[in-house]
Motif scaffolding. Structure first.
Motif, PDB file in Angstrom:
ATOM      1  N   ALA A  24      36.967  36.232  31.828  1.00 31.99           N
ATOM      2  CA  ALA A  24      37.107  35.651  33.201  1.00 31.99           C
ATOM      3  C   ALA A  24      37.678  34.071  32.870  1.00 31.99           C
ATOM      4  O   ALA A  24      36.904  33.304  32.370  1.00 31.99           O
ATOM      5  N   ASP A  26      39.262  32.901  35.912  1.00 32.16           N
ATOM      6  CA  ASP A  26      39.684  32.915  37.505  1.00 32.16           C
ATOM      7  C   ASP A  26      39.026  31.508  38.158  1.00 32.16           C
ATOM      8  O   ASP A  26      39.177  31.438  39.488  1.00 32.16           O
ATOM      9  N   HIS A  27      38.423  30.855  37.344  1.00 31.81           N
ATOM     10  CA  HIS A  27      37.447  29.726  38.126  1.00 31.81           C
ATOM     11  C   HIS A  27      38.200  28.598  38.889  1.00 31.81           C
ATOM     12  O   HIS A  27      37.736  27.915  40.004  1.00 31.81           O
ATOM     13  N   MET A  55      40.898  38.400  33.481  1.00 27.62           N
ATOM     14  CA  MET A  55      40.565  38.181  34.902  1.00 27.62           C
ATOM     15  C   MET A  55      40.817  36.870  35.181  1.00 27.62           C
ATOM     16  O   MET A  55      40.605  35.687  34.670  1.00 27.62           O
ATOM     17  N   SER A 111      35.490  38.670  45.764  1.00 25.82           N
ATOM     18  CA  SER A 111      34.216  38.387  46.065  1.00 25.82           C
ATOM     19  C   SER A 111      33.597  38.751  47.357  1.00 25.82           C
ATOM     20  O   SER A 111      34.338  38.780  48.175  1.00 25.82           O
ATOM     21  N   VAL A 143      32.946  41.524  42.985  1.00 20.92           N
ATOM     22  CA  VAL A 143      32.079  40.584  42.529  1.00 20.92           C
ATOM     23  C   VAL A 143      31.051  39.919  43.347  1.00 20.92           C
ATOM     24  O   VAL A 143      31.395  39.845  44.757  1.00 20.92           O
ATOM     25  N   LYS A 173      30.881  43.696  39.419  1.00 25.74           N
ATOM     26  CA  LYS A 173      30.278  42.536  38.605  1.00 25.74           C
ATOM     27  C   LYS A 173      29.295  41.789  39.262  1.00 25.74           C
ATOM     28  O   LYS A 173      29.253  41.431  40.419  1.00 25.74           O
ATOM     29  N   GLY A 195      28.936  35.810  32.909  1.00 26.15           N
ATOM     30  CA  GLY A 195      28.192  35.170  31.914  1.00 26.15           C
ATOM     31  C   GLY A 195      27.329  33.789  32.509  1.00 26.15           C
ATOM     32  O   GLY A 195      26.350  33.574  31.978  1.00 26.15           O
ATOM     33  N   GLY A 196      27.867  33.432  33.661  1.00 22.21           N
ATOM     34  CA  GLY A 196      27.253  32.272  34.379  1.00 22.21           C
ATOM     35  C   GLY A 196      27.612  30.883  33.474  1.00 22.21           C
ATOM     36  O   GLY A 196      28.408  30.857  32.792  1.00 22.21           O
ATOM     37  N   GLY A 222      33.151  33.980  31.141  1.00 23.86           N
ATOM     38  CA  GLY A 222      34.003  33.159  31.103  1.00 23.86           C
ATOM     39  C   GLY A 222      33.526  31.654  30.354  1.00 23.86           C
ATOM     40  O   GLY A 222      33.778  31.583  29.112  1.00 23.86           O
ATOM     41  N   ARG A 223      32.683  30.980  31.283  1.00 27.68           N
ATOM     42  CA  ARG A 223      32.429  29.575  30.496  1.00 27.68           C
ATOM     43  C   ARG A 223      31.670  29.499  29.150  1.00 27.68           C
ATOM     44  O   ARG A 223      32.244  29.045  28.259  1.00 27.68           O
TER      45      ARG A 223
END
Ligand code: 5RP
Length: 263
Positions: A24, A26-27, A55, A111, A143, A173, A195-196, A222-223
């Motif tokens: 991910a 897409d942040h 994503m 989302s 999401v 998700k 993941g958060g 992602g992060r």
């Protein structure tokens, strides 16, 4: 499911293992230039060989990703908010299905904000995206975004995931929580775990391991990948848990091994 829908789902959830590793990035759609993604193209390029799908937003895709890539795209089609707003739930559909098809999206994603001030509009938008998806054979990943006030417990997350499934989403998700396996039993579509925020590598491996063991089809991380000391080593170690049933210990060993080779 029609052939096109099945084929696209099989690009996301790998038929060989029945699992999915999604990256991910897409942040930026509401966080702007997120740490680690300032130069999104440069960060993502070396990770593409190790992820099953990517994503992201259409702007990042067009500007930062080589169109020759074979990595399936999960295109974010919702937005309209920013981190500067207190209430993040005021999202709408921001990409037309025609543009998603033009971009060869393997899935679209958006989302929903269950229990937030704009839950109605986000769930109705999910229904619209599902209608698009059914029409053109494109799966929809919902999401379950959590507003700042929302508890991330099994009761709330099951409610949000089940609403996504009942609205017609093809995958959902959400976040890992205690009693996660109970959530999975109540949600009749594949569940992937976010993941958060960045946590130590070992904890990210534990999150991945527990999610898979308790019934998630994969992780959409992602992060914890792109903010790791070595994102390329991190994604390979996470992948080993998702697709090769590696233990946390084995994934950690692989990570350190890859890290030492890099340095
Ligand atoms: C935001 C998203 C993000 O893609 C997701 O949360 C990112 O992954 P991570 O939390 O692992 O950085 O869907 O709503």
């Amino acid at each position: 499911m029609d052939w096109g829908m099945k084929n696209r789902m099989a690009r996301i959830i790998q038929p060989k293992t029945g699992k999915a590793l999604m990256l991910a990035v897409d942040h930026g759609y509401f966080l702007g230039p997120t740490s680690g993604l300032e130069d999104l193209g440069k960060t993502v390029a070396p990770l593409l060989p190790y992820t099953d799908s990517l994503m992201l937003t259409r702007g990042a895709l067009r500007q930062c990703i080589n169109a020759a890539t074979n990595t399936p795209i999960v295109l974010r089609v919702s937005g309209g908010n920013s981190v500067l707003e207190e209430d993040l739930s005021d999202e709408d559909l921001t990409v037309d299905i025609e543009d998603a098809i033009r971009l060869n999206a393997s899935a679209i994603t958006m989302s929903i904000y269950v229990g937030s001030p704009h839950q109605h509009q986000t769930i109705v938008n999910l229904a619209k995206a599902v209608d698009w998806g059914q029409k053109f054979g494109i799966p929809v990943l919902a999401v379950t975004a959590v507003g700042k006030e929302m508890a991330r417990d099994e009761r709330y997350l099951s409610l949000a995931c089940r609403i996504a499934a009942e609205t017609g989403a093809h995958m959902v998700k959400t976040y890992y929580c205690e009693d996660f396996s109970r959530l999975v039993k109540k949600v009749p579509i594949p569940v992937v775990v976010a993941g958060g925020k960045k946590i130590p590598e070992k904890e990210a491996f534990e999150l991945t391991f527990k999610s898979i063991r308790e019934g998630a089809v994969g992780v959409d991380m992602g992060r914890n990948i792109f903010q790791a000391e070595s994102p390329v080593a991190m994604i390979q170690a996470v992948r080993s848990i998702v697709h090769e049933n590696h233990s946390v210990k084995k994934a950690l060993e692989l990570y350190h091994d890859l890290l030492s080779k890099k340095n």
